[in-house]
Design an enzyme around this catalytic site. Structure first.
Site, PDB file in Angstrom:
ATOM      1  N   TYR A   1       0.817  -1.219   0.000  1.00  0.00           N
ATOM      2  CA  TYR A   1       0.000   0.000   0.000  1.00  0.00           C
ATOM      3  C   TYR A   1       0.851   1.270   0.000  1.00  0.00           C
ATOM      4  CZ  TYR A   1       1.123  -0.816   4.913  1.00  0.00           C
ATOM      5  OH  TYR A   1       1.779  -1.083   6.081  1.00  0.00           O
TER       6      TYR A   1
ATOM      7  N   GLY B   1      10.563   6.291   2.062  1.00  0.00           N
ATOM      8  CA  GLY B   1      11.534   5.245   1.942  1.00  0.00           C
ATOM      9  C   GLY B   1      12.011   4.694   3.277  1.00  0.00           C
TER      10      GLY B   1
ATOM     11  N   CYS C   1      -3.448  23.662   7.958  1.00  0.00           N
ATOM     12  CA  CYS C   1      -2.252  22.833   7.867  1.00  0.00           C
ATOM     13  C   CYS C   1      -1.149  23.650   7.198  1.00  0.00           C
ATOM     14  CB  CYS C   1      -2.539  21.523   7.141  1.00  0.00           C
ATOM     15  SG  CYS C   1      -3.124  21.697   5.450  1.00  0.00           S
TER      16      CYS C   1
ATOM     17  N   ASP D   1       4.016  15.847   3.078  1.00  0.00           N
ATOM     18  CA  ASP D   1       4.386  14.471   2.766  1.00  0.00           C
ATOM     19  C   ASP D   1       3.408  13.821   1.799  1.00  0.00           C
ATOM     20  OD1 ASP D   1       5.819  12.058   3.015  1.00  0.00           O
ATOM     21  OD2 ASP D   1       4.534  11.360   4.629  1.00  0.00           O
TER      22      ASP D   1
ATOM     23  N   CYS E   1     -19.809  20.146   6.227  1.00  0.00           N
ATOM     24  CA  CYS E   1     -18.930  19.930   7.378  1.00  0.00           C
ATOM     25  C   CYS E   1     -19.058  21.055   8.404  1.00  0.00           C
ATOM     26  CB  CYS E   1     -17.481  19.830   6.924  1.00  0.00           C
ATOM     27  SG  CYS E   1     -17.128  18.413   5.859  1.00  0.00           S
TER      28      CYS E   1
ATOM     29  N   CYS F   1     -21.283  20.330  11.226  1.00  0.00           N
ATOM     30  CA  CYS F   1     -21.141  19.014  11.856  1.00  0.00           C
ATOM     31  C   CYS F   1     -20.824  19.160  13.340  1.00  0.00           C
ATOM     32  CB  CYS F   1     -20.029  18.229  11.160  1.00  0.00           C
ATOM     33  SG  CYS F   1     -19.717  16.600  11.893  1.00  0.00           S
TER      34      CYS F   1
ATOM     35  N   CYS G   1     -12.606  16.819  14.306  1.00  0.00           N
ATOM     36  CA  CYS G   1     -12.182  16.270  13.024  1.00  0.00           C
ATOM     37  C   CYS G   1     -11.444  17.292  12.152  1.00  0.00           C
ATOM     38  CB  CYS G   1     -13.405  15.746  12.281  1.00  0.00           C
ATOM     39  SG  CYS G   1     -13.106  15.243  10.581  1.00  0.00           S
TER      40      CYS G   1
ATOM     41  N   CYS H   1      -7.320  15.144   6.868  1.00  0.00           N
ATOM     42  CA  CYS H   1      -6.291  15.515   5.889  1.00  0.00           C
ATOM     43  C   CYS H   1      -6.901  15.868   4.531  1.00  0.00           C
ATOM     44  CB  CYS H   1      -5.312  14.364   5.715  1.00  0.00           C
ATOM     45  SG  CYS H   1      -3.938  14.763   4.605  1.00  0.00           S
TER      46      CYS H   1
END
Length: 412
Positions: A26, A71, A265, A281, A322, A325, A331, A335
């Site tokens: 994965y 990696g 973020c 990332d 959202c 919510c 929450c 991401c």
């Protein structure tokens, strides 16, 4: 530009790029090597020095964390990391404390590696997906052989040399149906105190669906709920699970530094082996390449309007669905990489895992409120175990959520 005008940021280093000795089924990062055709995938001494010098100079706070990932970062020889330690000492300012973390699959660890980690006080993250049959289902080498025995041997060496470690477990379509088996293995067999669960959500590049090994929203919600129910009855104050510590911080109203559950973020970037800086990332692609530290100062890249807008987009592009919510405060839309489904009224940008998070955060509301009450009255939140089970519990450590202990231990 004065360094102190910068936002707080975290830079994850990929000194060997996507190069790895395993071929986990994965893994989303293996294919990032396509961005650098013909590369040796080895950070040069020049890039290493600039990375360390500029990172230290860009921090006005008295602590800096260098996070080494891949990696598989241990494919870089120890000489590389010895050079890094020398450079950190060279550029470290008086009164500054430097931390190092490394995320590894553990299969290449030996006594010398572990001695190095111990001497330099590394925090080592070990990637394990649970007991043998669940781990080996996905975490294989290029020949298709399971890696469980090699990982556990590496973990045993870390323990032998008294190296601090935590566990990073991906939750996928295989182990996602076994929350208690996975959690109890970490608690009882590995003796881990710090555990991080990361959902596998990967889109099929040839269709609009997710890959077969991606965890389903309901499956992930049930997994987190199953682990929480075990933890809240037995392990509060002795086992730290990132999701639970972060949730308590959100219920308590304290900052926690975990980007996926923060309103915005953009503070967790990546430096590739050649000095390229990417926004995140999960967004290592040409659209999110900010520049290279050999040609543009890190301070400019971190503080660029482009990166700031990347961070604001998380909040500004949140669907209206959202915004109303009841668990949004916990929450925060999770991401942005997972926001590719439609809301019930057809608005784009809903998080794929929405159903699972709504299930989980609704389920933990009562015990979270109890722990907040205990904290506000200066009592240990571990009292929740008595509240949930009606049984006496032993003394446990007491810390407010969101602080450096233990949240700093969890870095992707």
């Amino acid at each position: 530009m004065p360094a102190c005008s910068l936002p707080v940021f975290h830079l994850m280093a990929k000194p060997g790029g996507s190069r790895c000795n395993l071929a986990c089924q994965y893994c989303f990062y293996l294919r990032k090597g396509e961005l650098y055709p013909g590369s040796r995938f080895r950070m040069s001494d020049e890039v290493l020095e600039e990375y360390i010098r500029q990172t230290i100079e860009a921090h006005c706070i008295p602590e800096v964390t260098f996070a080494w990932q891949g990696g598989e970062p241990t494919l870089m020889d120890r000489d590389f990391f010895e050079k890094a330690m020398v450079l950190q000492k060279k550029y470290c300012r008086p009164g500054m404390v430097i931390h190092n973390t490394i995320q590894t699959n553990g299969t290449l660890l030996d006594d010398r590696w572990c001695e190095f980690f111990r001497q330099n006080r590394f925090l080592v993250g070990i990637s394990i997906d649970g007991p043998r049959e669940l781990h080996d289902a996905c975490r294989t080498d290029a020949a298709g052989r399971g890696s469980f025995d090699r990982v556990m041997q590496g973990l045993a060496l870390l323990k032998k040399h008294r190296v601090d470690f935590n566990i990073l477990c991906t939750v996928n379509a295989v182990n996602g149906d076994h929350p208690l088996e996975v959690y109890r293995f970490f608690r009882d067999e590995t003796k881990a105190q710090f555990i991080q669960f990361i959902p596998v959500v990967e889109r099929d590049p040839h269709s609009s669906t997710v890959t077969p090994l991606s965890v389903s929203p309901e499956q992930y919600g049930k997994f987190l709920t199953g682990v929480f129910d075990e933890w809240v009855q037995h392990d509060v104050g002795t086992i730290y699970v990132q999701h639970f510590d972060t949730a308590l911080a959100n219920w308590y109203g304290e900052p926690h530094g975990i980007c996926v559950f923060s309103p915005a973020c953009g503070s967790a970037m990546v430096i590739e082996h050649n000095g390229d800086i990417y926004s995140c990332d999960h967004f290592v692609d040409q659209d999110h390449l900010l520049g290279n530290i050999l040609t543009v100062p890190l301070t400019e890249l971190v503080n660029s309007e482009r990166q700031r807008q990347f961070g604001r987009d998380k909040r500004e592009k949140l669907p209206k669905y959202c915004q109303g919510c009841p668990v949004l405060f916990a929450c925060r839309g999770e991401c942005p990489k997972n926001r590719f489904t439609l809301t019930p009224d057809g608005e784009p940008g809903l998080n794929y895992l929405c159903e699972g998070y709504r299930m989980f955060f609704s389920h933990i509301d009562r015990p979270m409120k109890f722990m907040v009450k205990e904290l506000t009255e200066n009592r240990p939140p571990s009292n929740v175990m008595t509240y949930m089970t009606g049984k006496k519990t032993g003394a446990a450590s007491f810390h407010k959520p969101g602080g450096k202990d233990p949240s700093y231990r969890f870095r992707r």
